[in-house]
Design a protein around this motif. Structure first.
Motif, PDB file in Angstrom:
ATOM      1  N   TYR A 159       0.806  -1.219   0.000  1.00 21.18           N
ATOM      2  CA  TYR A 159       0.000   0.000   0.000  1.00 21.18           C
ATOM      3  C   TYR A 159       0.843   1.275   0.000  1.00 21.18           C
ATOM      4  CZ  TYR A 159      -3.584  -3.428   0.601  1.00 21.18           C
ATOM      5  OH  TYR A 159      -4.400  -4.516   0.405  1.00 21.18           O
ATOM      6  N   LEU A 160       2.153   1.140   0.086  1.00 19.74           N
ATOM      7  CA  LEU A 160       3.037   2.293  -0.109  1.00 19.74           C
ATOM      8  C   LEU A 160       3.159   2.617  -1.591  1.00 19.74           C
ATOM      9  CD1 LEU A 160       5.951   1.372   2.332  1.00 19.74           C
ATOM     10  CD2 LEU A 160       4.099   3.033   2.713  1.00 19.74           C
ATOM     11  N   TYR A 161       2.920   1.608  -2.449  1.00 19.16           N
ATOM     12  CA  TYR A 161       3.097   1.748  -3.883  1.00 19.16           C
ATOM     13  C   TYR A 161       1.783   1.733  -4.670  1.00 19.16           C
ATOM     14  CZ  TYR A 161       7.768   0.478  -2.367  1.00 19.16           C
ATOM     15  OH  TYR A 161       8.975   0.434  -1.713  1.00 19.16           O
ATOM     16  N   PHE A 162       0.785   1.045  -4.124  1.00 19.16           N
ATOM     17  CA  PHE A 162      -0.474   0.855  -4.842  1.00 19.16           C
ATOM     18  C   PHE A 162      -1.645   1.066  -3.889  1.00 19.16           C
ATOM     19  CE2 PHE A 162       2.824  -1.937  -6.537  1.00 19.16           C
ATOM     20  CZ  PHE A 162       2.909  -1.452  -7.838  1.00 19.16           C
ATOM     21  N   ASP A 163      -2.735   1.634  -4.404  1.00 15.25           N
ATOM     22  CA  ASP A 163      -3.911   1.925  -3.576  1.00 15.25           C
ATOM     23  C   ASP A 163      -4.628   0.653  -3.127  1.00 15.25           C
ATOM     24  OD1 ASP A 163      -3.396   4.616  -3.977  1.00 15.25           O
ATOM     25  OD2 ASP A 163      -4.828   4.792  -5.634  1.00 15.25           O
ATOM     26  N   ASN A 164      -4.702  -0.326  -4.030  1.00 15.29           N
ATOM     27  CA  ASN A 164      -5.424  -1.573  -3.759  1.00 15.29           C
ATOM     28  C   ASN A 164      -5.048  -2.576  -4.850  1.00 15.29           C
ATOM     29  OD1 ASN A 164      -7.000  -0.839  -6.073  1.00 15.29           O
ATOM     30  ND2 ASN A 164      -8.302   0.399  -4.746  1.00 15.29           N
ATOM     31  N   LYS A 165      -5.666  -3.737  -4.831  1.00 19.16           N
ATOM     32  CA  LYS A 165      -5.336  -4.765  -5.822  1.00 19.16           C
ATOM     33  C   LYS A 165      -5.647  -4.300  -7.238  1.00 19.16           C
ATOM     34  CE  LYS A 165      -6.292  -9.578  -7.033  1.00 19.16           C
ATOM     35  NZ  LYS A 165      -7.056 -10.775  -6.665  1.00 19.16           N
ATOM     36  N   GLN A 166      -6.765  -3.615  -7.406  1.00 15.73           N
ATOM     37  CA  GLN A 166      -7.134  -3.107  -8.734  1.00 15.73           C
ATOM     38  C   GLN A 166      -6.042  -2.176  -9.265  1.00 15.73           C
ATOM     39  OE1 GLN A 166     -10.278  -3.727 -10.412  1.00 15.73           O
ATOM     40  NE2 GLN A 166      -9.182  -2.864 -12.134  1.00 15.73           N
ATOM     41  N   ASP A 167      -5.564  -1.285  -8.420  1.00 16.70           N
ATOM     42  CA  ASP A 167      -4.505  -0.351  -8.806  1.00 16.70           C
ATOM     43  C   ASP A 167      -3.216  -1.102  -9.155  1.00 16.70           C
ATOM     44  OD1 ASP A 167      -3.431   2.339  -9.115  1.00 16.70           O
ATOM     45  OD2 ASP A 167      -2.380   2.009  -7.215  1.00 16.70           O
ATOM     46  N   LEU A 168      -2.874  -2.101  -8.359  1.00 12.71           N
ATOM     47  CA  LEU A 168      -1.678  -2.915  -8.608  1.00 12.71           C
ATOM     48  C   LEU A 168      -1.778  -3.616  -9.968  1.00 12.71           C
ATOM     49  CD1 LEU A 168       0.946  -4.466  -7.907  1.00 12.71           C
ATOM     50  CD2 LEU A 168      -0.466  -6.026  -6.549  1.00 12.71           C
ATOM     51  N   VAL A 169      -2.900  -4.239 -10.230  1.00 21.30           N
ATOM     52  CA  VAL A 169      -3.083  -4.971 -11.491  1.00 21.30           C
ATOM     53  C   VAL A 169      -3.082  -4.008 -12.684  1.00 21.30           C
ATOM     54  CG1 VAL A 169      -4.714  -6.386 -12.812  1.00 21.30           C
ATOM     55  CG2 VAL A 169      -4.213  -6.953 -10.429  1.00 21.30           C
ATOM     56  N   ASN A 170      -3.791  -2.884 -12.563  1.00 23.60           N
ATOM     57  CA  ASN A 170      -3.831  -1.913 -13.660  1.00 23.60           C
ATOM     58  C   ASN A 170      -2.448  -1.342 -13.951  1.00 23.60           C
ATOM     59  OD1 ASN A 170      -6.589  -1.994 -14.351  1.00 23.60           O
ATOM     60  ND2 ASN A 170      -7.106  -0.611 -12.689  1.00 23.60           N
ATOM     61  N   LYS A 171      -1.707  -0.992 -12.921  1.00 23.99           N
ATOM     62  CA  LYS A 171      -0.368  -0.427 -13.132  1.00 23.99           C
ATOM     63  C   LYS A 171       0.595  -1.484 -13.673  1.00 23.99           C
ATOM     64  CE  LYS A 171      -0.787   3.578 -10.224  1.00 23.99           C
ATOM     65  NZ  LYS A 171      -0.683   4.147  -8.904  1.00 23.99           N
ATOM     66  N   THR A 172       0.437  -2.711 -13.228  1.00 28.47           N
ATOM     67  CA  THR A 172       1.264  -3.793 -13.781  1.00 28.47           C
ATOM     68  C   THR A 172       0.962  -3.961 -15.264  1.00 28.47           C
ATOM     69  OG1 THR A 172       1.352  -4.904 -11.631  1.00 28.47           O
ATOM     70  CG2 THR A 172       1.852  -6.249 -13.572  1.00 28.47           C
ATOM     71  N   TYR A 173      -0.315  -3.946 -15.608  1.00 31.48           N
ATOM     72  CA  TYR A 173      -0.735  -4.058 -17.007  1.00 31.48           C
ATOM     73  C   TYR A 173      -0.109  -2.951 -17.856  1.00 31.48           C
ATOM     74  CZ  TYR A 173      -3.768  -3.382 -21.066  1.00 31.48           C
ATOM     75  OH  TYR A 173      -4.242  -3.174 -22.336  1.00 31.48           O
ATOM     76  N   ILE A 174      -0.195  -1.717 -17.397  1.00 29.90           N
ATOM     77  CA  ILE A 174       0.328  -0.585 -18.168  1.00 29.90           C
ATOM     78  C   ILE A 174       1.846  -0.690 -18.314  1.00 29.90           C
ATOM     79  CG2 ILE A 174       0.667   1.926 -18.146  1.00 29.90           C
ATOM     80  CD1 ILE A 174      -2.217   2.068 -16.903  1.00 29.90           C
ATOM     81  N   GLU A 175       2.546  -1.092 -17.244  1.00 33.15           N
ATOM     82  CA  GLU A 175       4.006  -1.233 -17.326  1.00 33.15           C
ATOM     83  C   GLU A 175       4.410  -2.336 -18.291  1.00 33.15           C
ATOM     84  OE1 GLU A 175       6.297  -1.288 -13.702  1.00 33.15           O
ATOM     85  OE2 GLU A 175       5.041   0.292 -12.846  1.00 33.15           O
ATOM     86  N   VAL A 176       3.728  -3.469 -18.222  1.00 38.63           N
ATOM     87  CA  VAL A 176       4.061  -4.578 -19.120  1.00 38.63           C
ATOM     88  C   VAL A 176       3.712  -4.201 -20.565  1.00 38.63           C
ATOM     89  CG1 VAL A 176       3.582  -6.994 -19.705  1.00 38.63           C
ATOM     90  CG2 VAL A 176       3.856  -6.321 -17.311  1.00 38.63           C
ATOM     91  N   LYS A 177       2.594  -3.517 -20.753  1.00 33.07           N
ATOM     92  CA  LYS A 177       2.195  -3.079 -22.100  1.00 33.07           C
ATOM     93  C   LYS A 177       3.227  -2.098 -22.669  1.00 33.07           C
ATOM     94  CE  LYS A 177      -1.449  -3.173 -24.935  1.00 33.07           C
ATOM     95  NZ  LYS A 177      -2.143  -4.370 -25.331  1.00 33.07           N
ATOM     96  N   ALA A 178       3.732  -1.195 -21.841  1.00 33.04           N
ATOM     97  CA  ALA A 178       4.749  -0.239 -22.291  1.00 33.04           C
ATOM     98  C   ALA A 178       6.032  -0.972 -22.685  1.00 33.04           C
ATOM     99  CB  ALA A 178       5.022   0.799 -21.208  1.00 33.04           C
ATOM    100  N   TYR A 179       6.420  -1.954 -21.895  1.00 29.87           N
ATOM    101  CA  TYR A 179       7.616  -2.746 -22.190  1.00 29.87           C
ATOM    102  C   TYR A 179       7.433  -3.520 -23.498  1.00 29.87           C
ATOM    103  CZ  TYR A 179      11.133  -6.456 -21.561  1.00 29.87           C
ATOM    104  OH  TYR A 179      12.164  -7.346 -21.743  1.00 29.87           O
ATOM    105  N   TYR A 180       6.266  -4.128 -23.644  1.00 31.93           N
ATOM    106  CA  TYR A 180       5.919  -4.896 -24.848  1.00 31.93           C
ATOM    107  C   TYR A 180       5.991  -4.029 -26.099  1.00 31.93           C
ATOM    108  CZ  TYR A 180       2.208  -6.684 -28.056  1.00 31.93           C
ATOM    109  OH  TYR A 180       1.457  -7.077 -29.138  1.00 31.93           O
ATOM    110  N   THR A 181       5.369  -2.860 -26.043  1.00 28.89           N
ATOM    111  CA  THR A 181       5.335  -2.024 -27.234  1.00 28.89           C
ATOM    112  C   THR A 181       6.694  -1.378 -27.518  1.00 28.89           C
ATOM    113  OG1 THR A 181       4.356  -0.235 -25.925  1.00 28.89           O
ATOM    114  CG2 THR A 181       2.841  -1.630 -27.190  1.00 28.89           C
ATOM    115  N   ALA A 182       7.447  -1.042 -26.486  1.00 25.92           N
ATOM    116  CA  ALA A 182       8.803  -0.513 -26.713  1.00 25.92           C
ATOM    117  C   ALA A 182       9.634  -1.560 -27.456  1.00 25.92           C
ATOM    118  CB  ALA A 182       9.458  -0.124 -25.395  1.00 25.92           C
ATOM    119  N   TYR A 183       9.489  -2.807 -27.053  1.00 27.96           N
ATOM    120  CA  TYR A 183      10.190  -3.907 -27.724  1.00 27.96           C
ATOM    121  C   TYR A 183       9.698  -4.045 -29.166  1.00 27.96           C
ATOM    122  CZ  TYR A 183      12.343  -8.493 -28.394  1.00 27.96           C
ATOM    123  OH  TYR A 183      13.111  -9.536 -28.861  1.00 27.96           O
TER     124      TYR A 183
END
Length: 192
Positions: free
Chosen positions: A47-71
């Motif tokens: 909870y220092l990094y993410f508001d809740n599980k939904q926030d954690l999953v959404n931010k993980t999705y966006i980070e992985v998507k950014a990595y995927y598309t950069a590649y």
């Protein structure tokens, strides 16, 4: 500086644990306590990094998507002819799905769940802009069928997820020949 790196490492561990647990157990069988345990942090640390599980999953999705598309777009140049540009992007996506199978599987799961909110989905789509721009140019030039971007993606890109999963199960070994044939099938499905 060491404290900042430790903080970055904890956040990255939480992201990696989320990816691994979602891939193995699914979204709903992945409680925050299990994520914290796998990341070797206390549950309160999440909870220092993410508001809740939904926030954690959404931010993980966006980070992985950014990595995927950069590649995917790393070697693409928008001055390339449409077919050449599409082949470069498609083959980079194929490489990503094979080499980064955990991240690719996570994205595939995200594409098929209501767990990702619409704002995060739209953010993820923004990362695909070079491909969408290439398709728009291809439609204008009369090279690509005048279909919606969703249909183009469904016919040309989504089959890679199926092939990646089949390879992960050991059902198929994707050789260069098979990947070339898969590209030709993808291109044939969207070209005029």
């Amino acid at each position: 500086m060491a404290a900042l790196q430790k903080s970055i490492d904890k956040r990255n561990a939480l992201i990696q644990a989320t990816i691994e647990l979602v891939n193995n157990d699914g979204f709903h069988a992945t409680p925050m306590s299990k994520i914290a345990k796998m990341a070797s942090v206390s549950p309160a640390t999440i909870y220092l990094y993410f508001d809740n599980k939904q926030d954690l999953v959404n931010k993980t999705y966006i980070e992985v998507k950014a990595y995927y598309t950069a590649y995917a777009f790393e070697t693409y140049d928008e001055s390339m002819p449409v077919e050449v540009g599409f082949e470069v992007i498609w083959k980079r996506i194929a490489q990503f799905k094979i080499k980064e199978s955990a991240n690719a599987l996570f994205l595939a799961q995200c594409d098929n769940t209501p767990m990702i909110d619409e704002e995060s989905r739209q953010e993820g789509i923004k990362h695909l802009q070079p491909l969408l721009d290439l398709w728009a140019r291809g439609k204008i030039e009369g090279v690509i069928k005048p279909l919606s971007d969703y249909l183009l993606y469904a016919y040309a890109i989504n089959p890679l997820s199926f092939l990646m999963m089949a390879q992960n199960r050991g059902s198929v070994k994707l050789t260069k020949l098979e990947l070339d044939q898969a590209f030709e099938a993808a291109w044939s499905s969207i070209k005029v």
